[in-house]
Motif scaffolding. Structure first.
Motif, PDB file in Angstrom:
ATOM      1  N   VAL A 228      20.213  -1.824  44.933  1.00  0.00           N
ATOM      2  CA  VAL A 228      20.570  -1.338  44.954  1.00  0.00           C
ATOM      3  C   VAL A 228      22.112  -0.944  44.616  1.00  0.00           C
ATOM      4  O   VAL A 228      22.872  -1.763  44.555  1.00  0.00           O
ATOM      5  CB  VAL A 228      20.528  -1.250  46.817  1.00  0.00           C
ATOM      6  N   GLY A 229      22.746   0.513  44.596  1.00  0.00           N
ATOM      7  CA  GLY A 229      23.878   0.834  44.965  1.00  0.00           C
ATOM      8  C   GLY A 229      24.717   2.077  45.359  1.00  0.00           C
ATOM      9  O   GLY A 229      23.811   2.975  46.190  1.00  0.00           O
ATOM     10  N   TRP A 230      25.594   2.480  45.018  1.00  0.00           N
ATOM     11  CA  TRP A 230      26.608   3.229  45.643  1.00  0.00           C
ATOM     12  C   TRP A 230      26.518   4.316  44.807  1.00  0.00           C
ATOM     13  O   TRP A 230      26.975   4.197  43.343  1.00  0.00           O
ATOM     14  CB  TRP A 230      27.492   3.155  46.221  1.00  0.00           C
TER      15      TRP A 230
ATOM     16  N   LYS B 238      33.617  17.572  41.612  1.00  0.00           N
ATOM     17  CA  LYS B 238      33.218  16.997  40.730  1.00  0.00           C
ATOM     18  C   LYS B 238      31.951  16.382  40.635  1.00  0.00           C
ATOM     19  O   LYS B 238      30.824  16.379  41.635  1.00  0.00           O
ATOM     20  CB  LYS B 238      34.284  15.567  41.469  1.00  0.00           C
ATOM     21  N   GLU B 239      31.916  15.462  39.693  1.00  0.00           N
ATOM     22  CA  GLU B 239      29.846  15.820  39.309  1.00  0.00           C
ATOM     23  C   GLU B 239      29.832  13.886  40.522  1.00  0.00           C
ATOM     24  O   GLU B 239      30.962  13.053  40.084  1.00  0.00           O
ATOM     25  CB  GLU B 239      29.771  15.452  38.365  1.00  0.00           C
ATOM     26  N   ARG B 240      28.778  13.838  40.711  1.00  0.00           N
ATOM     27  CA  ARG B 240      28.487  12.711  41.480  1.00  0.00           C
ATOM     28  C   ARG B 240      28.561  11.466  39.785  1.00  0.00           C
ATOM     29  O   ARG B 240      28.740  11.333  38.689  1.00  0.00           O
ATOM     30  CB  ARG B 240      27.309  12.628  41.522  1.00  0.00           C
ATOM     31  N   GLU B 241      29.730  10.645  40.955  1.00  0.00           N
ATOM     32  CA  GLU B 241      30.325   9.636  40.429  1.00  0.00           C
ATOM     33  C   GLU B 241      29.163   7.782  40.170  1.00  0.00           C
ATOM     34  O   GLU B 241      29.159   7.669  41.979  1.00  0.00           O
ATOM     35  CB  GLU B 241      32.055   8.755  40.276  1.00  0.00           C
ATOM     36  N   PHE B 242      29.090   7.304  39.465  1.00  0.00           N
ATOM     37  CA  PHE B 242      28.736   5.919  39.330  1.00  0.00           C
ATOM     38  C   PHE B 242      29.273   5.373  40.324  1.00  0.00           C
ATOM     39  O   PHE B 242      30.851   4.847  39.693  1.00  0.00           O
ATOM     40  CB  PHE B 242      28.240   5.559  38.828  1.00  0.00           C
ATOM     41  N   VAL B 243      29.855   4.072  41.478  1.00  0.00           N
ATOM     42  CA  VAL B 243      30.050   2.864  42.034  1.00  0.00           C
ATOM     43  C   VAL B 243      30.136   2.053  42.060  1.00  0.00           C
ATOM     44  O   VAL B 243      30.547   1.091  40.952  1.00  0.00           O
ATOM     45  CB  VAL B 243      30.812   3.686  43.681  1.00  0.00           C
ATOM     46  N   GLY B 244      28.801   1.533  41.640  1.00  0.00           N
ATOM     47  CA  GLY B 244      28.529  -0.599  41.659  1.00  0.00           C
ATOM     48  C   GLY B 244      26.999   0.088  42.281  1.00  0.00           C
ATOM     49  O   GLY B 244      26.795   0.836  42.714  1.00  0.00           O
TER      50      GLY B 244
ATOM     51  N   TRP C 289      18.303  -7.032  42.928  1.00  0.00           N
ATOM     52  CA  TRP C 289      17.463  -7.252  44.245  1.00  0.00           C
ATOM     53  C   TRP C 289      18.463  -8.901  45.190  1.00  0.00           C
ATOM     54  O   TRP C 289      18.068  -8.244  46.568  1.00  0.00           O
ATOM     55  CB  TRP C 289      15.473  -7.927  43.766  1.00  0.00           C
ATOM     56  N   SER C 290      18.652  -9.094  44.623  1.00  0.00           N
ATOM     57  CA  SER C 290      18.723 -10.880  44.713  1.00  0.00           C
ATOM     58  C   SER C 290      20.496 -10.171  45.601  1.00  0.00           C
ATOM     59  O   SER C 290      20.690 -11.275  46.521  1.00  0.00           O
ATOM     60  CB  SER C 290      18.729 -11.694  44.639  1.00  0.00           C
ATOM     61  N   GLY C 291      21.168  -9.786  44.974  1.00  0.00           N
ATOM     62  CA  GLY C 291      22.534  -9.659  45.107  1.00  0.00           C
ATOM     63  C   GLY C 291      23.634 -10.072  44.624  1.00  0.00           C
ATOM     64  O   GLY C 291      24.827 -10.581  45.123  1.00  0.00           O
ATOM     65  N   ASP C 292      22.865 -11.164  43.784  1.00  0.00           N
ATOM     66  CA  ASP C 292      23.996 -12.113  42.860  1.00  0.00           C
ATOM     67  C   ASP C 292      24.340 -11.541  41.332  1.00  0.00           C
ATOM     68  O   ASP C 292      24.985 -12.474  40.525  1.00  0.00           O
ATOM     69  CB  ASP C 292      23.384 -13.667  42.905  1.00  0.00           C
ATOM     70  N   MET C 293      24.344 -10.375  41.114  1.00  0.00           N
ATOM     71  CA  MET C 293      24.595  -9.677  40.123  1.00  0.00           C
ATOM     72  C   MET C 293      25.078  -8.137  40.772  1.00  0.00           C
ATOM     73  O   MET C 293      24.933  -7.582  39.379  1.00  0.00           O
ATOM     74  CB  MET C 293      22.998  -9.455  38.711  1.00  0.00           C
ATOM     75  N   PRO C 294      26.246  -8.252  40.916  1.00  0.00           N
ATOM     76  CA  PRO C 294      26.622  -6.885  41.054  1.00  0.00           C
ATOM     77  C   PRO C 294      27.846  -6.567  40.236  1.00  0.00           C
ATOM     78  O   PRO C 294      27.989  -7.295  39.313  1.00  0.00           O
ATOM     79  CB  PRO C 294      27.366  -7.389  42.506  1.00  0.00           C
ATOM     80  N   PHE C 295      28.388  -5.083  40.054  1.00  0.00           N
ATOM     81  CA  PHE C 295      28.486  -4.281  38.716  1.00  0.00           C
ATOM     82  C   PHE C 295      29.403  -3.052  39.354  1.00  0.00           C
ATOM     83  O   PHE C 295      28.387  -2.396  40.449  1.00  0.00           O
ATOM     84  CB  PHE C 295      28.170  -4.162  37.691  1.00  0.00           C
ATOM     85  N   TYR C 296      30.309  -2.677  38.866  1.00  0.00           N
ATOM     86  CA  TYR C 296      31.334  -2.104  39.613  1.00  0.00           C
ATOM     87  C   TYR C 296      31.752  -1.172  38.124  1.00  0.00           C
ATOM     88  O   TYR C 296      31.786  -1.274  36.511  1.00  0.00           O
ATOM     89  CB  TYR C 296      31.920  -2.063  40.042  1.00  0.00           C
ATOM     90  N   THR C 297      32.228   0.073  38.257  1.00  0.00           N
ATOM     91  CA  THR C 297      32.958   0.992  38.155  1.00  0.00           C
ATOM     92  C   THR C 297      33.937   1.177  37.399  1.00  0.00           C
ATOM     93  O   THR C 297      35.230   0.226  38.646  1.00  0.00           O
ATOM     94  CB  THR C 297      32.326   2.562  38.220  1.00  0.00           C
ATOM     95  N   ASP C 298      34.725   1.030  36.583  1.00  0.00           N
ATOM     96  CA  ASP C 298      36.369   0.379  36.646  1.00  0.00           C
ATOM     97  C   ASP C 298      37.217   0.803  37.743  1.00  0.00           C
ATOM     98  O   ASP C 298      38.490  -0.266  38.153  1.00  0.00           O
ATOM     99  CB  ASP C 298      37.221   0.772  34.823  1.00  0.00           C
TER     100      ASP C 298
ATOM    101  N   ASP D 185      40.008   8.109  46.272  1.00  0.00           N
ATOM    102  CA  ASP D 185      38.545   7.060  47.028  1.00  0.00           C
ATOM    103  C   ASP D 185      37.503   8.170  47.715  1.00  0.00           C
ATOM    104  O   ASP D 185      36.488   8.038  48.136  1.00  0.00           O
ATOM    105  CB  ASP D 185      38.337   5.439  47.102  1.00  0.00           C
ATOM    106  N   THR D 186      38.346   9.027  48.127  1.00  0.00           N
ATOM    107  CA  THR D 186      37.911  10.249  48.883  1.00  0.00           C
ATOM    108  C   THR D 186      36.852  10.927  48.371  1.00  0.00           C
ATOM    109  O   THR D 186      36.762  11.283  47.165  1.00  0.00           O
ATOM    110  CB  THR D 186      38.344  11.476  49.137  1.00  0.00           C
ATOM    111  N   ALA D 187      36.177  10.582  49.021  1.00  0.00           N
ATOM    112  CA  ALA D 187      34.733  10.924  48.635  1.00  0.00           C
ATOM    113  C   ALA D 187      33.135  11.432  49.640  1.00  0.00           C
ATOM    114  O   ALA D 187      33.091  10.159  50.665  1.00  0.00           O
ATOM    115  CB  ALA D 187      33.694  10.434  47.317  1.00  0.00           C
ATOM    116  N   VAL D 188      31.821  11.992  49.372  1.00  0.00           N
ATOM    117  CA  VAL D 188      30.948  11.477  50.331  1.00  0.00           C
ATOM    118  C   VAL D 188      30.299  10.410  49.291  1.00  0.00           C
ATOM    119  O   VAL D 188      30.072  10.398  48.193  1.00  0.00           O
ATOM    120  CB  VAL D 188      30.051  12.288  50.261  1.00  0.00           C
ATOM    121  N   TYR D 189      29.920   9.021  49.979  1.00  0.00           N
ATOM    122  CA  TYR D 189      29.645   8.043  49.147  1.00  0.00           C
ATOM    123  C   TYR D 189      27.956   8.244  49.015  1.00  0.00           C
ATOM    124  O   TYR D 189      27.190   7.987  50.655  1.00  0.00           O
ATOM    125  CB  TYR D 189      29.690   6.327  49.901  1.00  0.00           C
TER     126      TYR D 189
END
Length: 116
Positions: A33-35, A42-48, A52-61, A89-93
């Motif tokens: 899962v992510g956002w 603006k274009e849609r931007e990856f957040v993070g 499946w287990s939630g123990d490997m999150p990653f995020y945009t800088d 950070d204002t946006a539709v998520y």
């Protein structure tokens, strides 16, 4: 699986919000899962995202150290904790869910507005 985004709102800079992504249907735990977010004009931007287990999150800088993704598979829900919010950070998520060989599933989005 269907996804429902919630938790958005209007806050001052420096505040926190927690977005929720609630899944209905079976096998939510088999999805990563992510956002993404999309600001006006603006274009849609990856957040993070996380696995499946939630123990490997990653995020945009731009959100590292401020945003945290977690999930509760028993509740079929994922969360995006957003701290130290900034006007940019204002946006539709939009949350999404991925599973190999299946089409990506999207939530309907939730508006986050951060004022200075």
């Amino acid at each position: 699986v269907q996804l429902v985004d919630s938790g958005g709102g209007s806050v001052q800079a420096g505040a926190s919000l927690r977005l929720s992504c609630a899944a209905s249907g079976r096998r939510f735990s088999s999805y990563s899962v992510g956002w993404f977010r999309q600001a006006p004009g603006k274009e849609r931007e990856f957040v993070g995202a996380t696995n499946w287990s939630g123990d490997m999150p990653f995020y945009t800088d731009s959100v590292k150290g401020r945003f945290t993704i977690s999930r509760d598979n028993a509740q079929d829900t994922a969360y995006l904790q957003m701290n130290s919010l900034k006007p940019e950070d204002t946006a539709v998520y939009y949350c999404y869910a991925d599973r190999p060989l299946f089409q990506r599933i999207w939530g309907q989005g939730t508006q986050v507005t951060v004022s200075s």
